[in-house]
Design an enzyme around this catalytic site. Sequence first.
Site, short mmCIF file in Angstrom:
data_model
loop_
_atom_site.label_atom_id
_atom_site.label_comp_id
_atom_site.label_asym_id
_atom_site.label_seq_id
_atom_site.Cartn_x
_atom_site.Cartn_y
_atom_site.Cartn_z
N MET A 1 -41.35 25.83 -3.56
CA MET A 1 -41.98 27.08 -3.89
C MET A 1 -41.66 27.46 -5.33
O MET A 1 -40.99 26.71 -6.04
CB MET A 1 -41.51 28.18 -2.92
CG MET A 1 -41.81 27.88 -1.45
SD MET A 1 -43.58 27.76 -1.11
CE MET A 1 -43.55 27.23 0.60
N CYS A 2 -42.07 28.63 -5.77
CA CYS A 2 -42.00 28.99 -7.17
C CYS A 2 -41.56 30.44 -7.32
O CYS A 2 -41.34 31.14 -6.33
CB CYS A 2 -43.38 28.81 -7.83
SG CYS A 2 -44.15 27.21 -7.48
N ARG A 3 -41.45 30.88 -8.55
CA ARG A 3 -41.17 32.27 -8.89
C ARG A 3 -42.14 32.66 -10.01
O ARG A 3 -42.48 31.85 -10.87
CB ARG A 3 -39.74 32.45 -9.40
CG ARG A 3 -38.62 32.00 -8.46
CD ARG A 3 -38.30 33.02 -7.36
NE ARG A 3 -39.22 32.89 -6.24
CZ ARG A 3 -39.23 33.73 -5.19
NH1 ARG A 3 -38.37 34.75 -5.13
NH2 ARG A 3 -40.07 33.56 -4.20
#
Length: 278
Positions: A1-3
Amino acid sequence: MCRWLAYSGTPQLLETILYKPAHSLIDQSLHSRLGVETTNGDGFGVGWYTQEDLATPATFRDIGPAWNNRNLRELADHVRSPLFFAHIRASTGTAVQQTNCHPFRHGRWMFMHNGAIAEFHRMRRELTMLIDPELYPNVEGTTDSEVMFHLALTFGLEGDPPGAVARMAGVVERVAREHGVESPLQMTLAISDGEHLWAFRYSSRHESRSLFYSSRVDTLRKLHPDMEFLQEVSDETRLVVSEPLGDLPGAWNEVPESTYGIVGPGGDSLHPFTPQAA
């Protein structure tokens, strides 16, 4: 996942938001508190509009980690924008390459995503073939995120952003059911046309990744009258972030589950989000 983070308001140097906060996005690239992964080092990107040209956003994307990129540091010290996106990537399986880094751009539109389509490799061909043939040549990478963006464009993003994203989500869930995939969609999205910012928080399982928005500036001025930054920005200034940039009391509010928000001239608002049949 990411930010990721999205900023809208009084023009700021990118470094003011990207680097200066105690838990900045650059810090999150190494020390995420709320993400699935602590480290988000599989590429990064920034996209921004200028006051002179809201119709053509610029982007800078690279495959290395954000925390030690000298070009990003140099750019952030010199670029000032009233609306910009920033994204740090943790790959969910697709290649670490520049064309897979966010934000994605089409005309005046920018798009970035945290999340995934479960079992995307099983549905990729069918979902990709639903993209408008005129838009298909613009798909450069291999991510589910870029396919989601082009599906939203196909389903009317330029005229109805919330409706287009709802139809995109509905199609993903329909195709997933046909392939026997339960709870396929996980997404927090940011979309902008240079004037307004739309942010979405939704997942098929209703257990979405974290997303927060900043409190009204006039409220924060009353709570923290000594903060110089709050005296310099307009009342319409807002941040939407995957996780808070600091621990300032009263500064951050969680976006409710299955909700989208609109930020822009004339005020902000939150609305329920439900996928729709396309």
